[in-house]
Design an enzyme around this catalytic site. Structure first.
Site, PDB file in Angstrom:
ATOM      1  N   ASN A  10      -9.135  -5.796 -52.602  1.00  0.00           N
ATOM      2  CA  ASN A  10      -9.928  -6.953 -52.161  1.00  0.00           C
ATOM      3  C   ASN A  10     -11.351  -6.737 -52.657  1.00  0.00           C
ATOM      4  O   ASN A  10     -12.076  -5.912 -52.113  1.00  0.00           O
ATOM      5  CB  ASN A  10      -9.878  -7.039 -50.630  1.00  0.00           C
ATOM      6  CG  ASN A  10     -10.834  -8.079 -50.075  1.00  0.00           C
ATOM      7  OD1 ASN A  10     -11.355  -8.919 -50.808  1.00  0.00           O
ATOM      8  ND2 ASN A  10     -11.068  -8.012 -48.766  1.00  0.00           N
ATOM      9  N   LYS A  12     -13.801  -8.738 -52.521  1.00  0.00           N
ATOM     10  CA  LYS A  12     -14.822  -9.423 -51.716  1.00  0.00           C
ATOM     11  C   LYS A  12     -15.779 -10.190 -52.636  1.00  0.00           C
ATOM     12  O   LYS A  12     -15.350 -10.724 -53.656  1.00  0.00           O
ATOM     13  CB  LYS A  12     -15.531  -8.432 -50.796  1.00  0.00           C
ATOM     14  CG  LYS A  12     -14.519  -7.603 -49.979  1.00  0.00           C
ATOM     15  CD  LYS A  12     -15.117  -6.769 -48.896  1.00  0.00           C
ATOM     16  CE  LYS A  12     -14.002  -6.006 -48.170  1.00  0.00           C
ATOM     17  NZ  LYS A  12     -14.479  -5.209 -47.056  1.00  0.00           N
ATOM     18  N   HIS A  96      -9.210 -12.225 -42.859  1.00  0.00           N
ATOM     19  CA  HIS A  96      -9.915 -10.942 -42.977  1.00  0.00           C
ATOM     20  C   HIS A  96     -10.990 -10.861 -41.895  1.00  0.00           C
ATOM     21  O   HIS A  96     -11.589 -11.873 -41.526  1.00  0.00           O
ATOM     22  CB  HIS A  96     -10.540 -10.827 -44.371  1.00  0.00           C
ATOM     23  CG  HIS A  96     -11.105  -9.481 -44.638  1.00  0.00           C
ATOM     24  ND1 HIS A  96     -12.346  -9.108 -44.181  1.00  0.00           N
ATOM     25  CD2 HIS A  96     -10.593  -8.412 -45.282  1.00  0.00           C
ATOM     26  CE1 HIS A  96     -12.570  -7.862 -44.546  1.00  0.00           C
ATOM     27  NE2 HIS A  96     -11.525  -7.409 -45.216  1.00  0.00           N
ATOM     28  N   GLU A  98     -13.957 -10.015 -41.950  1.00  0.00           N
ATOM     29  CA  GLU A  98     -15.258 -10.602 -42.319  1.00  0.00           C
ATOM     30  C   GLU A  98     -15.224 -12.112 -42.159  1.00  0.00           C
ATOM     31  O   GLU A  98     -16.216 -12.734 -41.761  1.00  0.00           O
ATOM     32  CB  GLU A  98     -15.614 -10.183 -43.763  1.00  0.00           C
ATOM     33  CG  GLU A  98     -16.067  -8.729 -43.805  1.00  0.00           C
ATOM     34  CD  GLU A  98     -15.729  -7.996 -45.089  1.00  0.00           C
ATOM     35  OE1 GLU A  98     -15.479  -8.643 -46.115  1.00  0.00           O
ATOM     36  OE2 GLU A  98     -15.708  -6.749 -45.045  1.00  0.00           O
ATOM     37  N   GLU A 168      -6.206  -3.767 -40.103  1.00  0.00           N
ATOM     38  CA  GLU A 168      -7.506  -3.263 -40.537  1.00  0.00           C
ATOM     39  C   GLU A 168      -8.423  -3.116 -39.326  1.00  0.00           C
ATOM     40  O   GLU A 168      -9.040  -4.094 -38.892  1.00  0.00           O
ATOM     41  CB  GLU A 168      -8.149  -4.228 -41.533  1.00  0.00           C
ATOM     42  CG  GLU A 168      -7.328  -4.454 -42.781  1.00  0.00           C
ATOM     43  CD  GLU A 168      -8.208  -4.888 -43.948  1.00  0.00           C
ATOM     44  OE1 GLU A 168      -8.152  -4.222 -44.981  1.00  0.00           O
ATOM     45  OE2 GLU A 168      -8.953  -5.873 -43.812  1.00  0.00           O
ATOM     46  N   GLY A 174     -15.374  -0.506 -44.560  1.00  0.00           N
ATOM     47  CA  GLY A 174     -16.641  -0.299 -45.248  1.00  0.00           C
ATOM     48  C   GLY A 174     -17.531   0.745 -44.591  1.00  0.00           C
ATOM     49  O   GLY A 174     -18.702   0.865 -44.939  1.00  0.00           O
ATOM     50  N   SER A 214     -11.459   1.713 -45.334  1.00  0.00           N
ATOM     51  CA  SER A 214     -11.893   2.949 -45.988  1.00  0.00           C
ATOM     52  C   SER A 214     -10.732   3.765 -46.562  1.00  0.00           C
ATOM     53  O   SER A 214     -10.735   4.994 -46.471  1.00  0.00           O
ATOM     54  CB  SER A 214     -12.749   3.792 -45.029  1.00  0.00           C
ATOM     55  OG  SER A 214     -13.928   3.082 -44.673  1.00  0.00           O
TER      56      SER A 214
HETATM   57  P1  PGA Z   1     -12.926  -0.981 -47.292  1.00  0.00           P
HETATM   58  O1  PGA Z   1     -12.492  -2.510 -47.017  1.00  0.00           O
HETATM   59  O2  PGA Z   1     -11.780  -0.354 -48.055  1.00  0.00           O
HETATM   60  O3  PGA Z   1     -14.168  -1.079 -48.090  1.00  0.00           O
HETATM   61  O4  PGA Z   1     -13.121  -0.343 -45.959  1.00  0.00           O
HETATM   62  C1  PGA Z   1     -11.206  -2.822 -46.624  1.00  0.00           C
HETATM   63  C2  PGA Z   1     -11.065  -4.305 -46.440  1.00  0.00           C
HETATM   64  O5  PGA Z   1     -12.020  -4.935 -45.968  1.00  0.00           O
HETATM   65  O6  PGA Z   1     -10.001  -4.877 -46.759  1.00  0.00           O
END
Ligand code: PGA
Length: 254
Positions: A10, A12, A96, A98, A168, A174, A214
């Site tokens: 992803n 983003k 997601h 976010e 997640e 992140g 992560s």
């Molecule tokens: P990350 O993001 O691997 O940077 O923690 C995962 C995600 O948001 O799908």
């Protein structure tokens, strides 16, 4: 494992078209032929077409980061399933964290987007997961079960098998703070139990449940060794061809 692993990147809101095309070419070259797993890249909408060109003739699949529930109409800033399909997408990420935290996405909008994705022929990758305060309050299971019950509850059981779920934990996204394999596996078991309740055991056994938060080259093997973890949804580490390739080839390192 009878379920085919899915390793998804992803990106983003990262990548102009030139950067995205270069990264996609680098990933495709480094990943090479993959017969026993699915690999998917989800670039920003504006780079979907150049990434599609870059991965043409390779096994890599194209995904969108969102999809709207209506087919067409006055919905400024939204993109429909048909539009994504004609751009070469086979998958769409839905709900997601976010989107939920920053853009007002709810379990109800997730349910609507999910129905539209399935109607439109896309494989939905539906994200669920608890915040840190929910985990600290011991509410992880309640929250994840609610997200699934409302988000997936309207899908007929025969269609649910096509859905991919991504667990997640919001506190791991992140942050560099990954759930331990045991923490992740415990919630994955809850996810599968909830889907069993919604659609029965055969469907629940078919649904792929990804872990996200992560995921890195140095923790992917331990995560993928858990029986209920069927793949990874990767943010930060998917922006580096070398790291993402190592994640895709999770079993090959010892
Ligand atoms: P990350 O993001 O691997 O940077 O923690 C995962 C995600 O948001 O799908």
């Amino acid at each position: 494992m009878s379920r085919r692993p899915l390793l998804a990147g992803n990106w983003k809101m990262h990548g102009t078209r030139a950067v995205a095309a270069e990264l996609a070419r680098a990933v495709a070259a480094a990943v090479g032929p993959v017969a026993d797993r699915d690999v998917m890249l989800a670039p920003p909408f504006t780079a979907l077409d150049v990434v599609r060109e870059a991965i043409e003739g390779t096994p890599i699949l194209l995904g969108a980061q969102n999809v709207h529930w209506e087919r067409t109409g006055a919905f400024t800033g939204e993109v429909s399933a048909a539009m994504l399909l004609e751009t070469g997408c086979s998958h769409a990420i839905i709900g997601h964290s976010e989107r939920r935290q920053l853009f007002g996405e709810t379990d109800e909008t997730v349910a609507r987007r999910l129905a539209a994705a399935l109607d439109g022929g896309l494989v939905p990758v539906v994200c669920v997961g608890e915040t840190l305060s929910e985990r600290d309050a011991g509410r992880t299971e309640v929250v994840v079960r609610r997200q699934l019950a409302v988000g997936l509850g309207g899908v007929p059981p025969d269609r649910l098998a096509r859905v991919v779920v991504a667990y997640e934990p919001v506190w791991a996204i992140g942050t560099g703070r990954t759930a331990t394999p045991e923490q992740a596996a415990a919630v994955h078991a809850v996810v599968r139990a909830e889907i069993t309740g919604l659609a029965g055991t055969p469907v629940a056994e078919a649904v792929r449940i990804l872990y996200g938060g992560s995921v890195k080259p140095d923790n992917v093997d331990a995560l993928m060794a858990q029986p209920d973890i069927d793949g990874a949804l990767v943010g930060g580490a998917s922006l580096t061809a070398e790291d993402f390739t190592r994640i895709v080839h999770f079993e090959e390192a010892s």
